[in-house]
Design an enzyme around this catalytic site. Sequence first.
Site, PDB file in Angstrom:
ATOM      1  CB  ALA A 210      11.265  -0.667   5.202  1.00 53.89           C
ATOM      2  NE  ARG A 211       9.179  -1.820  12.144  1.00 52.33           N
ATOM      3  CZ  ARG A 211       8.196  -1.132  11.730  1.00 52.33           C
ATOM      4  NH1 ARG A 211       8.650  -0.031  11.029  1.00 52.33           N
ATOM      5  NH2 ARG A 211       6.938  -1.177  12.213  1.00 52.33           N
TER       6      ARG A 211
ATOM      7  NE  ARG B 205      -1.782  -1.954   3.468  1.00 51.86           N
ATOM      8  CZ  ARG B 205      -1.989  -2.778   4.271  1.00 51.86           C
ATOM      9  NH1 ARG B 205      -3.119  -3.368   4.232  1.00 51.86           N
ATOM     10  NH2 ARG B 205      -1.215  -3.629   5.158  1.00 51.86           N
ATOM     11  CB  ILE B 206       3.424   2.611   2.381  1.00 52.63           C
ATOM     12  CG1 ILE B 206       2.698   2.339   3.401  1.00 52.63           C
ATOM     13  CG2 ILE B 206       4.388   3.758   2.457  1.00 52.63           C
ATOM     14  CD1 ILE B 206       3.100   2.137   5.001  1.00 52.63           C
TER      15      ILE B 206
ATOM     16  CD  GLU C  84      13.986   2.489  14.922  1.00 51.02           C
ATOM     17  OE1 GLU C  84      14.334   2.362  13.613  1.00 51.02           O
ATOM     18  OE2 GLU C  84      12.735   2.658  15.214  1.00 51.02           O
TER      19      GLU C  84
ATOM     20  CG  HIS D 236      10.407   4.599  13.457  1.00 50.67           C
ATOM     21  ND1 HIS D 236      10.834   3.458  13.733  1.00 50.67           N
ATOM     22  CD2 HIS D 236       9.370   4.695  12.867  1.00 50.67           C
ATOM     23  CE1 HIS D 236       9.911   2.550  13.184  1.00 50.67           C
ATOM     24  NE2 HIS D 236       8.885   3.284  12.539  1.00 50.67           N
ATOM     25  CB  ILE D 237       9.001  11.133  12.425  1.00 54.04           C
ATOM     26  CG1 ILE D 237       9.714  11.534  11.447  1.00 54.04           C
ATOM     27  CG2 ILE D 237       9.372  11.243  13.918  1.00 54.04           C
ATOM     28  CD1 ILE D 237      10.093  13.115  11.594  1.00 54.04           C
TER      29      ILE D 237
ATOM     30  NE  ARG E 112       6.232 -10.944  -0.092  1.00 57.50           N
ATOM     31  CZ  ARG E 112       5.416 -10.864   1.321  1.00 57.50           C
ATOM     32  NH1 ARG E 112       5.537 -11.931   2.060  1.00 57.50           N
ATOM     33  NH2 ARG E 112       4.720  -9.932   1.518  1.00 57.50           N
TER      34      ARG E 112
END
Length: 329
Positions: A237-238, A155-156, A267, A285-286, A177
Amino acid sequence: MDKVLVARAAFPDIVDRLHAHFEVDDNPEDRILAKPELIARLAGKRGAFITGSERIDAEVLDANPQLQAVCNMAVGFNNIDVAACTARGVIVTNTPDVLTETTADFGFALMMATARRIAESEHYLRRGEWTKWSYDQFVGPDVHGATLGILGMGRIGQAIARRGVKGFGMKLVYHNRSRLAPEIEADLGARYVDKATLLGESDHLVLVVPYSPASHHAIGAAELAQMKPSATLTNIARGGVVDDAALAIALKNRTIAAAGLDVFEGEPKVHPGLLEVPNVVLTPHIASASIATRRAMASLAVDNLIAALGHGPNAGRPPTPVNPQVLAR
Ligand code: GLV
């Protein structure tokens, strides 16, 4: 009355809705609960409102067999061992959709700030080093018309792609994927490519892939070496999707031009090598942090918790379950 834990502070007027249904143990001082404390505070609780900073694993679950619902105020849920929850009949929920457009706005802004050297030049100005205009001062790559690469076309990723293609006339390559439906590909002029092609063709590569063992260090030294020296990399992402140590070296050696990072391995610690190089924009992370979106995320997590524990208008049907198979049992 059932008891629930609210593990971190969230908008009080929203969290207050839990009081109509539960006895609430909350954390107004907003300390991160270390694992032993989290286990202890979950004692006797049937449900928990958590954020990405709480890790729910088999040890936490086995110490709290009464726990039935874990409701994350985040779309990502790599902080939760979902298989362990499912095996124990614990419903897990997240907060998709409500943050898509806000997070895409931020991802695009971070990519633009990275390409156009906004943070680096602002720091220069604040240091008092700006004495004259020069023809090549802080020149960087263009965004409009460039090739946008997206790893992780959920979605993002699609929302960022729309901004780039429709707003900035960018060309779009992506790897995921699964492939997008043909009509979405056609609408975006999106080209599905293998990862090596994505790395080689992107002028601005944006990572929007969920973290899992399969995406751990998806971008490491070998992948960075395949990118153009003029390219930028943006990670919303992460932490862990990028090998931050390898990225710090690539930025120092200018094997890529610049990076924009909203998430980090380990983090809130940040790899010291990233703090030393000028060609990286660092944010804490905002990406989802608009007022309306953070409120919507808290509200959805509260709705999920109320419904998952059999209360309210959606009793037994939390709006956004991660492991709906638990509900079917
Ligand atoms: C934030 O990182 C989220 O997963 O919502």
